[in-house]
Design an enzyme around this catalytic site. Structure first.
Site, PDB file in Angstrom:
ATOM      1  N   CYS A  71       0.847  -1.190   0.000  1.00 25.67           N
ATOM      2  CA  CYS A  71       0.000   0.000   0.000  1.00 25.67           C
ATOM      3  C   CYS A  71       0.881   1.237   0.000  1.00 25.67           C
ATOM      4  O   CYS A  71       1.560   1.532   0.990  1.00 25.67           O
ATOM      5  CB  CYS A  71      -0.915   0.000   1.220  1.00 25.67           C
ATOM      6  N   LEU A  72       0.839   1.950  -1.089  1.00 23.86           N
ATOM      7  CA  LEU A  72       1.674   3.141  -1.258  1.00 23.86           C
ATOM      8  C   LEU A  72       0.969   4.063  -2.234  1.00 23.86           C
ATOM      9  O   LEU A  72       0.538   3.629  -3.313  1.00 23.86           O
ATOM     10  CB  LEU A  72       3.050   2.739  -1.794  1.00 23.86           C
TER      11      LEU A  72
END
Length: 889
Positions: free
Chosen positions: A738-739
């Site tokens: 998750c970025l």
């Protein structure tokens, strides 16, 4: 005779060889030919010359000559022999990289005849330099007053004693005194402004110098040169490229002063433009920072974010992955680019104008004496002033930026490249200059004021003295090699995917759809971007051509052994097909030696090409290979693709990654790229110090998809203990990362055409693998330092020991087996202490695969671990001991 000895030394001979040759051959050029043919290869250096260490002595420059001091000339002449003997000894110390054995009566021939004069980066010189206030003079027949170059400025940056002597002598000769007619002796006055006036441009300087250089004696009408006092000869000064009669090619004195003054003007222009560039960048950075919120990270400040955000910082974490501002303000960007292009053109033009006056053995009509016997001051200024500009430009870590500034870089490469077919000279095609390419550049490492005093009652300007310490740094050829590595990577990216044989079977519906989409995109992009691809392709090839030309020239002038020894010291980029050597890294006995060994090793292996394909047993109809990657199917679908815009983006990306991956004892990033499919990549990141991830090894599979870099790359986290462990709120057990940069997290994300894979890697390294991972969950972002956060970190440490350390060491994943084993072996002592500390700090709770659900209840005393951590630590320590002892696992 001492002057001739120094000339031969400058051309590559030892002082002993020079004297021996001059005893037999009075002509310097004949003596030089015999030396380089090996006639004096068995001559030893003089045994009675003291080998003083240049780093232990200060050599003040000769003081600025006082115009009223009539005894200066005689004093200088009386001391000349003594100075020459002293400087000769200094040259032996400078040139030699081996010790002479007094007990040996006859030299053993070295395979490399230049082994004794191969310059070392270990050199250090300390010298006192003089800074004076420049005098401003009104030059006759010139509208504006001009500044006169001071002796301190003329001699600046030249720590070698021999260079100082020649520079001082030429400046003194041309600044004051008279030039006598060679026929009748009638004197002609020399003025300060004749040779050392700093006009607004180099072209103006040449025009003014041309007006005064040719003098006619009023008594006997003899034509002679004001610089050397010798008769002018039309046959000697004919230069078709510069006019029928060009007196500026007459003598070596002119060669020295023209190159010295010209390179000084160029250096000042370059420094001014560089300062403007930095100021503009700083201003942009300050403006950007005012726009950012605490949790945002600007694209242009990735390096600063990385080095400034490593563990130890107490900066509030308000969510992660904010490494780009989707609404970035580009106001003024086009104007800044146009301004930079204008400055580059200006510097490039000055470089081109000065290049005409380089020594040239291939001039039309034949070279002159100054072309063969280069004036030592010319060599001194080329080594210092040109090398400063050259090294600064070659240290540019962005091939894309260099390509955009090709008007400047092409001229720089023209200076370096040997091109015998060109009437204009280049450095590498002249023996006296070619060695500069392999010579470490002396750079300032210390600058301390000494004294402030008045020069004399008659002089109003102040003289400021400074003690300058110079150290050897990378040579131009070594710096160029880093650019060569980038260029080779870019060319590999531009090649695109190698075409595969036609598939015999019927393609699937998904493959058909992908093929149709890619064809459409290729049609849209080919006409628009093929020209840009070609520009980068040509620039990269020019870089490779220049490096090959330099090596070819060094082969011709210095020999194969010299070049082989040079190449052994150059940075290298290995691949599995190039049989890269497996070097044992010695950690040494101290932590300091271990750190140095680790960084040196990591810098060499951080980027490599390798074979990531899966071996097949044959009989498989599909010719497209499978890959050792989570994204193997996606890669196979693009096997026959040709998307110019994507190829260009990948080419630029690879060029950056080859030399810019962060490497340190605290945390490093390693990359492996498939040899034939450069869009298939694997990454290994070692956990940063001060975090619960410290010294663990975390693997990621990466794929640069069909729309890269208009859209982000695909990234999969692979160190999950078989899909069981969630190491971070942003690293899921199923491998999801998750970025916001990847579009898998809310917040400012990927900027098409500008964001890079390097940014993604650094964001993971510094923002996901962080000090308090508990805070990466938005709902917990304000819980820093709470019991829940501490418990979360303790749980992460247990997972790291079991999986990212012990698991990876027992079964190291491909292709990082050597990297992982070396990482743990070199850090074994440090890791042992770290594990003891982690065991003491453990809260004793059972390991939670998800890492969540902790509360402040259930207080447990430190050190009471009954959750398997001690067992894992003991097993890991035993493996580390085996590695340290040189045993396999």
């Amino acid at each position: 005779m001492q002057a001739e000895v120094q000339q031969l030394v400058e051309m590559g001979a030892t002082p002993a060889q020079a004297r021996a040759a001059l005893r037999q051959y009075k002509d310097v050029m004949q003596a030089a030919e015999q030396i380089f043919e090996g006639a004096f290869a068995d001559v030893l250096d003089d045994q009675d010359i003291p080998m003083s260490s240049s780093s232990d002595s200060k050599r003040p420059r000769p003081a600025t000559p006082d115009i009223e001091d009539e005894d200066m000339g005689s004093d200088y002449a009386e001391d000349e022999d003594d100075d020459a003997r002293y400087l000769e000894a200094d040259y032996i110390d400078y040139d030699s990289d081996f010790e002479t054995n007094p007990g040996v009566t006859k030299a053993i021939p070295d395979v490399d005849p230049y082994a004794g004069i191969f310059f070392s980066k270990d050199r250090k010189e300390e010298v006192i330099e003089v800074e004076e206030q420049a005098e401003i003079i009104q030059v006759p027949n010139f509208a504006e007053p001009v500044k006169i170059m001071t002796q301190g400025e003329w001699m600046k940056g030249c720590p070698e004693g021999g260079e100082q002597s020649f520079l001082f002598g030429l400046y003194s000769q041309l600044v004051e005194g008279q030039c006598l007619c060679p026929n009748c002796g009638t004197p002609v006055a020399r003025n300060k402004y004749d040779f050392f006036a700093l006009y607004p441009s180099f072209t103006t300087y040449i025009e003014q110098l041309r007006k005064i250089i040719g003098q006619t004696c009023k008594t006997c009408n003899t034509e002679f040169c004001l610089a050397c006092g010798e008769k002018s000869s039309a046959d000697k000064i004919k230069r078709p490229s510069a006019g029928e009669h060009d007196a500026l090619f007459h003598c070596s004195n002119l060669q020295g002063v023209i190159l010295g003054v010209g390179l000084s003007m160029l250096e000042q222009l370059f420094i001014e433009n560089s300062q403007d560039r930095r100021e503009n960048k700083d201003q942009t950075s300050r403006t950007t920072k005012r726009r950012k919120t605490d949790q945002m990270l600007d694209n242009d400040d990735v390096d600063g974010a990385y080095y400034g955000s490593l563990p130890g910082s107490k900066k509030k974490v308000g969510g992660i992955g904010y490494a780009g501002d989707a609404k970035e303000d580009n106001t003024g960007q086009l104007e800044a680019l146009a301004l930079q292009r204008s400055k580059d053109e200006k510097i490039g033009n000055v470089l081109s104008e000065i290049r005409v006056y380089l020594p040239n053995l291939h001039r039309e009509g034949g070279g002159q004496s100054s072309d063969y016997l280069v004036h030592p001051t010319a060599l001194a200024h080329l080594r210092r002033r040109f090398n400063y500009i050259c090294s600064t430009l070659l240290r540019n870590d962005s091939l894309a930026d260099m390509s955009e500034r090709s008007v400047l870089y092409f001229e720089l490469l023209h200076w370096l490249e040997a091109s015998h077919g060109d009437v204009l000279q280049t450095i590498s095609s002249h023996e006296a200059l070619a060695s500069m390419m392999a010579m470490p550049i002396m750079v300032v490492v210390s600058n301390k004021p000494v004294v402030l005093k008045k020069s004399s009652a008659k002089a109003s300007s102040s003289i400021r003295e400074r003690t300058i310490v110079y150290e050897g740094s990378s040579s131009p050829r070594e710096l160029l090699e880093a650019i060569v590595i980038q260029a080779q990577a870019a060319l590999k990216g531009l090649e695109g995917s190698k075409p595969q044989e036609a598939q015999e079977g019927e393609p699937t519906e998904e493959q058909k759809r992908m093929t149709i989409d890619l064809k459409g995109k290729a049609k849209e992009q080919t006409s628009e971007l093929s020209e840009e691809n070609q520009k980068l392709y040509d620039f990269c090839n020019r870089i490779l051509t220049t490096a090959n030309a330099i090596d070819r020239s060094l082969h011709e002038t210095k020999g194969d052994a010299f070049v082989n020894r040079l190449h052994a010291s150059l940075p290298k980029l290995f691949s599995s097909s190039s049989s890269s050597p497996s070097v044992h890294v010695d950690a040494g006995a101290t932590e300091e030696s271990a750190k140095k060994a680790y960084i040196d090793w990591a810098s060499q292996v951080r980027f490599e090409y390798c074979d990531l394909t899966v071996s097949t047993t044959g009989g498989e109809e599909d010719a497209s290979p499978h890959f050792k990657s989570f994204y193997s199917n996606e890669a196979r679908m693009l096997a026959n693709s040709d998307i110019p815009k994507r190829s260009l983006a990948i080419a630029k990306e690879l060029a950056i990654l080859t030399t810019n991956l962060p490497v340190s004892w605290d945390s490093s990033v390693f990359l492996r790229v498939d040899e034939t499919r450069v869009d298939v990549i694997k990454a290994l990141i070692t956990g940063p110090e001060g975090t619960p991830y410290y010294n663990g090894c975390y693997l990621f599979d990466i794929f640069l998809g069909p729309s890269y870099n208009q859209s982000p790359p695909s990234v999969k986290y692979m160190t999950t203990n078989g899909g069981k462990y969630r190491f971070n709120p942003n690293l899921y057990a199923d491998g999801k990362v998750c970025l916001s940069l990847l579009g898998t997290w809310s917040g400012p994300g990927w900027i098409a055409g500008k964001s890079t894979l390097l940014q993604v890697l650094i964001s993971i390294q510094s923002m996901i693998l962080c000090e308090e991972p508990y805070l990466n969950e938005p709902g917990w972002a304000t819980q820093g330092g709470t019991p829940a956060s501490r418990a979360y970190s303790a749980n992460v440490r247990r997972m790291v020991v079991k999986t990212a350390m012990l698991g990876n060491l027992k079964a190291p994943p491909e292709p990082f087996q050597d990297v992982i084993r070396t990482h743990f072996r070199v850090k074994a002592r440090s890791l042992t202490a770290q594990l003891d500390k982690w065991l003491l700090e453990d809260d004793g709770k059972a390991t939670s695969s998800d890492g969540g659900g902790y509360s402040a209840s259930g207080k447990i005393e430190p050190g009471g671990s009954t959750n398997g951590l001690k067992k894992d630590v003991d097993e890991l320590k035993a493996l580390l001991a085996q590695l340290e002892a040189g045993k396999g696992i």
